[in-house]
Design a protein around this motif. Structure first.
Motif, PDB file in Angstrom:
ATOM      1  N   LEU A   1      17.406  -1.560  -3.306  1.00 21.29           N
ATOM      2  CA  LEU A   1      16.688  -2.830  -3.423  1.00 21.29           C
ATOM      3  C   LEU A   1      17.639  -4.020  -3.339  1.00 21.29           C
ATOM      4  CD1 LEU A   1      14.045  -4.348  -3.988  1.00 21.29           C
ATOM      5  CD2 LEU A   1      14.512  -4.084  -6.428  1.00 21.29           C
ATOM      6  N   LEU A   2      18.753  -3.968  -4.071  1.00 20.36           N
ATOM      7  CA  LEU A   2      19.701  -5.084  -4.060  1.00 20.36           C
ATOM      8  C   LEU A   2      20.365  -5.240  -2.700  1.00 20.36           C
ATOM      9  CD1 LEU A   2      21.414  -4.732  -7.554  1.00 20.36           C
ATOM     10  CD2 LEU A   2      19.552  -6.249  -6.872  1.00 20.36           C
ATOM     11  N   ALA A   3      20.595  -4.130  -2.004  1.00 16.44           N
ATOM     12  CA  ALA A   3      21.181  -4.215  -0.663  1.00 16.44           C
ATOM     13  C   ALA A   3      20.260  -4.978   0.276  1.00 16.44           C
ATOM     14  CB  ALA A   3      21.457  -2.808  -0.126  1.00 16.44           C
ATOM     15  N   VAL A   4      18.953  -4.701   0.187  1.00 18.37           N
ATOM     16  CA  VAL A   4      17.999  -5.416   1.039  1.00 18.37           C
ATOM     17  C   VAL A   4      17.928  -6.893   0.646  1.00 18.37           C
ATOM     18  CG1 VAL A   4      15.584  -5.566   1.756  1.00 18.37           C
ATOM     19  CG2 VAL A   4      16.677  -3.327   1.495  1.00 18.37           C
ATOM     20  N   VAL A   5      17.931  -7.174  -0.666  1.00 18.53           N
ATOM     21  CA  VAL A   5      17.908  -8.570  -1.120  1.00 18.53           C
ATOM     22  C   VAL A   5      19.119  -9.327  -0.581  1.00 18.53           C
ATOM     23  CG1 VAL A   5      18.099 -10.054  -3.150  1.00 18.53           C
ATOM     24  CG2 VAL A   5      16.559  -8.100  -3.196  1.00 18.53           C
ATOM     25  N   LEU A   6      20.301  -8.749  -0.716  1.00 23.12           N
ATOM     26  CA  LEU A   6      21.523  -9.406  -0.240  1.00 23.12           C
ATOM     27  C   LEU A   6      21.509  -9.555   1.267  1.00 23.12           C
ATOM     28  CD1 LEU A   6      24.156  -7.623  -2.513  1.00 23.12           C
ATOM     29  CD2 LEU A   6      23.394 -10.007  -2.659  1.00 23.12           C
TER      30      LEU A   6
ATOM     31  N   ALA B   1       2.677  11.245   0.443  1.00 20.53           N
ATOM     32  CA  ALA B   1       4.017  10.896   0.910  1.00 20.53           C
ATOM     33  C   ALA B   1       3.984  10.523   2.383  1.00 20.53           C
ATOM     34  CB  ALA B   1       4.974  12.065   0.672  1.00 20.53           C
ATOM     35  N   ALA B   2       3.254  11.307   3.175  1.00 17.84           N
ATOM     36  CA  ALA B   2       3.146  10.993   4.605  1.00 17.84           C
ATOM     37  C   ALA B   2       2.450   9.652   4.818  1.00 17.84           C
ATOM     38  CB  ALA B   2       2.383  12.105   5.320  1.00 17.84           C
ATOM     39  N   THR B   3       1.407   9.393   4.038  1.00 16.64           N
ATOM     40  CA  THR B   3       0.687   8.121   4.161  1.00 16.64           C
ATOM     41  C   THR B   3       1.588   6.948   3.807  1.00 16.64           C
ATOM     42  OG1 THR B   3      -1.393   9.209   3.599  1.00 16.64           O
ATOM     43  CG2 THR B   3      -1.331   6.815   3.414  1.00 16.64           C
ATOM     44  N   ALA B   4       2.368   7.097   2.733  1.00 20.37           N
ATOM     45  CA  ALA B   4       3.277   6.022   2.320  1.00 20.37           C
ATOM     46  C   ALA B   4       4.308   5.722   3.406  1.00 20.37           C
ATOM     47  CB  ALA B   4       3.975   6.403   1.012  1.00 20.37           C
ATOM     48  N   VAL B   5       4.869   6.772   4.001  1.00 19.62           N
ATOM     49  CA  VAL B   5       5.877   6.556   5.036  1.00 19.62           C
ATOM     50  C   VAL B   5       5.243   5.986   6.303  1.00 19.62           C
ATOM     51  CG1 VAL B   5       7.658   7.659   6.440  1.00 19.62           C
ATOM     52  CG2 VAL B   5       7.306   8.386   4.078  1.00 19.62           C
ATOM     53  N   ILE B   6       4.048   6.461   6.651  1.00 15.53           N
ATOM     54  CA  ILE B   6       3.358   5.898   7.818  1.00 15.53           C
ATOM     55  C   ILE B   6       3.082   4.416   7.617  1.00 15.53           C
ATOM     56  CG2 ILE B   6       1.141   5.919   9.043  1.00 15.53           C
ATOM     57  CD1 ILE B   6       1.170   8.965   8.827  1.00 15.53           C
TER      58      ILE B   6
ATOM     59  N   MET C   1       0.822  -1.205   0.000  1.00 11.50           N
ATOM     60  CA  MET C   1       0.000   0.000   0.000  1.00 11.50           C
ATOM     61  C   MET C   1       0.859   1.259   0.000  1.00 11.50           C
ATOM     62  SD  MET C   1      -2.990  -1.058  -0.356  1.00 11.50           S
ATOM     63  CE  MET C   1      -3.796   0.535  -0.207  1.00 11.50           C
ATOM     64  N   ALA C   2       2.072   1.183   0.567  1.00  9.36           N
ATOM     65  CA  ALA C   2       2.987   2.324   0.500  1.00  9.36           C
ATOM     66  C   ALA C   2       3.366   2.605  -0.954  1.00  9.36           C
ATOM     67  CB  ALA C   2       4.238   2.046   1.340  1.00  9.36           C
ATOM     68  N   VAL C   3       3.603   1.553  -1.728  1.00  6.98           N
ATOM     69  CA  VAL C   3       3.881   1.716  -3.159  1.00  6.98           C
ATOM     70  C   VAL C   3       2.660   2.305  -3.866  1.00  6.98           C
ATOM     71  CG1 VAL C   3       4.395   0.477  -5.301  1.00  6.98           C
ATOM     72  CG2 VAL C   3       5.587  -0.140  -3.188  1.00  6.98           C
ATOM     73  N   TYR C   4       1.486   1.856  -3.501  1.00 10.25           N
ATOM     74  CA  TYR C   4       0.245   2.350  -4.116  1.00 10.25           C
ATOM     75  C   TYR C   4       0.085   3.850  -3.898  1.00 10.25           C
ATOM     76  CZ  TYR C   4      -4.764   3.278  -4.524  1.00 10.25           C
ATOM     77  OH  TYR C   4      -5.985   3.818  -4.843  1.00 10.25           O
ATOM     78  N   PHE C   5       0.261   4.320  -2.662  1.00 10.37           N
ATOM     79  CA  PHE C   5       0.076   5.745  -2.382  1.00 10.37           C
ATOM     80  C   PHE C   5       1.184   6.583  -3.010  1.00 10.37           C
ATOM     81  CE2 PHE C   5      -2.873   4.274   0.896  1.00 10.37           C
ATOM     82  CZ  PHE C   5      -3.873   5.228   0.776  1.00 10.37           C
ATOM     83  N   SER C   6       2.401   6.027  -3.082  1.00  9.20           N
ATOM     84  CA  SER C   6       3.479   6.759  -3.762  1.00  9.20           C
ATOM     85  C   SER C   6       3.157   6.956  -5.241  1.00  9.20           C
ATOM     86  CB  SER C   6       4.799   6.007  -3.615  1.00  9.20           C
ATOM     87  OG  SER C   6       5.181   5.910  -2.262  1.00  9.20           O
ATOM     88  N   THR C   7       2.472   5.965  -5.822  1.00 17.65           N
ATOM     89  CA  THR C   7       2.132   6.040  -7.249  1.00 17.65           C
ATOM     90  C   THR C   7       0.943   6.954  -7.505  1.00 17.65           C
ATOM     91  OG1 THR C   7       2.950   3.779  -7.572  1.00 17.65           O
ATOM     92  CG2 THR C   7       1.532   4.688  -9.290  1.00 17.65           C
ATOM     93  N   THR C   8      -0.149   6.694  -6.807  1.00 17.26           N
ATOM     94  CA  THR C   8      -1.392   7.419  -7.092  1.00 17.26           C
ATOM     95  C   THR C   8      -1.396   8.841  -6.555  1.00 17.26           C
ATOM     96  OG1 THR C   8      -2.413   6.526  -5.086  1.00 17.26           O
ATOM     97  CG2 THR C   8      -2.715   5.281  -7.141  1.00 17.26           C
ATOM     98  N   GLY C   9      -0.664   9.087  -5.472  1.00 17.64           N
ATOM     99  CA  GLY C   9      -0.718  10.396  -4.849  1.00 17.64           C
ATOM    100  C   GLY C   9       0.440  11.313  -5.198  1.00 17.64           C
TER     101      GLY C   9
ATOM    102  N   PHE D   1      10.480  -3.187   3.067  1.00 12.17           N
ATOM    103  CA  PHE D   1      11.721  -2.484   3.378  1.00 12.17           C
ATOM    104  C   PHE D   1      12.747  -2.554   2.243  1.00 12.17           C
ATOM    105  CE2 PHE D   1      10.163  -4.505   7.433  1.00 12.17           C
ATOM    106  CZ  PHE D   1       9.424  -3.392   7.820  1.00 12.17           C
ATOM    107  N   GLY D   2      12.342  -3.194   1.127  1.00  6.56           N
ATOM    108  CA  GLY D   2      13.184  -3.215  -0.055  1.00  6.56           C
ATOM    109  C   GLY D   2      12.507  -2.489  -1.203  1.00  6.56           C
ATOM    110  N   LEU D   3      11.385  -3.030  -1.654  1.00  7.98           N
ATOM    111  CA  LEU D   3      10.668  -2.441  -2.788  1.00  7.98           C
ATOM    112  C   LEU D   3      10.099  -1.068  -2.453  1.00  7.98           C
ATOM    113  CD1 LEU D   3       9.441  -2.620  -5.613  1.00  7.98           C
ATOM    114  CD2 LEU D   3       7.499  -3.843  -4.601  1.00  7.98           C
ATOM    115  N   ALA D   4       9.405  -0.937  -1.312  1.00 10.15           N
ATOM    116  CA  ALA D   4       8.723   0.322  -0.991  1.00 10.15           C
ATOM    117  C   ALA D   4       9.696   1.503  -0.858  1.00 10.15           C
ATOM    118  CB  ALA D   4       7.879   0.156   0.276  1.00 10.15           C
ATOM    119  N   PRO D   5      10.786   1.403  -0.083  1.00 12.01           N
ATOM    120  CA  PRO D   5      11.707   2.557  -0.020  1.00 12.01           C
ATOM    121  C   PRO D   5      12.453   2.791  -1.321  1.00 12.01           C
ATOM    122  CG  PRO D   5      12.580   0.715   1.237  1.00 12.01           C
ATOM    123  CD  PRO D   5      11.181   0.351   0.867  1.00 12.01           C
TER     124      PRO D   5
END
Length: 283
Positions: free
Chosen positions: A146-151, A73-78, A46-54, A115-119
């Motif tokens: 993203l790769l840092a979180v994956v690793l 932005a605030a909603t995505a971070v919350i 949902m953080a990705v969703y709000f970053s996209t739509t808002g 904590f990988g895709l969303a940030p």
């Protein structure tokens, strides 16, 4: 009237379903901790969703409404903060009660989303909407995060560490630090360097304490305070911008200071071991 034969058929089907549930393999049953983990993944998506739509779509459409972008932005971070709360509590619940055999896999997959895709996506969107940002360079920085979180998550599954410690900055802490750097609205180059620095810390060998006991309570309190700062900023409260930037600065400073303490502790331990070895060699 109810047909006795039909009623008997329903009863037989219900008994068969109960038997199937009892015969279900243990690996397919979700525990309470697993449900919290799925809440983590949902918040990340949902953080990705709000970053996209808002934020992203209004920018591409040429909208100049800054309030909507600020709220989104605030909603995505919350939502990322809520994901961190779910991540904190699913570990506590798993230790107190139990976790299913697939709990560890669910946790890694959920952390990758939240904590990988969303940030990383948040960094990408920042590179597309900020006035002084460079889109392609920001995309590269997002891939690095993203790769840092994956690793980091892959190493966490393979490496056994001493109890009570993480190797490398934990992904929830790293994600919130990356987002804090973006919200500070620094010039593009310092922002980019700070984001890459956080990505390096996540895959480093620096030891971080696990959030247990007093530290877990302190972390939960900080998350609640951060939500309040974001809400004040989103609704344009008096001093909301200053409060948000102060909170983001504290998050970034904490992320930078912990490795210094960890390095100092490691150096002191090395010196103590050498001193003990020399004392043991003396007659």
């Amino acid at each position: 009237m109810i047909d006795p034969d039909t009623q008997a058929g329903w009863a037989a089907e219900a008994e068969e379903e109960e038997d199937d549930a009892e015969d279900m393999p243990l690996s397919m049953r979700l525990s309470i901790a697993d449900t919290l983990t799925l809440g983590n993944a949902t918040c990340g998506f949902m953080a990705v969703y709000f970053s996209t739509t808002g934020i992203l779509i209004p920018h591409l459409q040429g909208s100049e409404e800054s309030g909507m972008a600020r709220h989104s932005a605030a909603t995505a971070v919350i939502l990322m903060l809520c994901a961190a709360v779910f991540d904190l509590f699913d570990g506590l619940v798993a230790r107190k009660l139990r976790s299913s055999p697939m709990g560890a896999e669910l946790d890694n997959l959920s952390d990758l989303i939240s904590f990988g895709l969303a940030p990383a996506y948040f960094v990408l969107v920042y590179g597309m909407v900020a006035d002084d940002a460079h889109q392609r360079v920001s995309a590269l920085a997002a891939v690095v995060v993203l790769l840092a979180v994956v690793l980091r998550l892959a190493r966490f599954s393979c490496v056994t560490l001493k109890d009570g410690m993480f190797q490398g900055m934990p992904s929830p802490f790293g994600a919130l630090t990356v987002v804090s750097i973006v919200l500070l609205e620094l010039p593009f180059v310092p922002t980019l360097l700070a984001i890459i620095g956080v990505a390096w810390l996540m895959v480093s060998r620096v030891e971080y304490p696990k959030p247990r006991g007093v530290l877990a309570v302190a972390m939960l309190g900080w998350i609640v305070a951060a939500m309040g700062l974001l809400a004040a900023w989103a609704f344009d409260a008096p001093g909301g911008q200053l409060l948000l930037q102060t909170g983001c600065a504290l998050q970034v400073v904490t992320g930078a200071v912990i490795p210094l303490f960890a390095t100092a502790r490691r150096v002191n331990t090395f010196r103590d071991n050498r001193r003990e070895a020399r004392a043991a060699q003396l007659p």
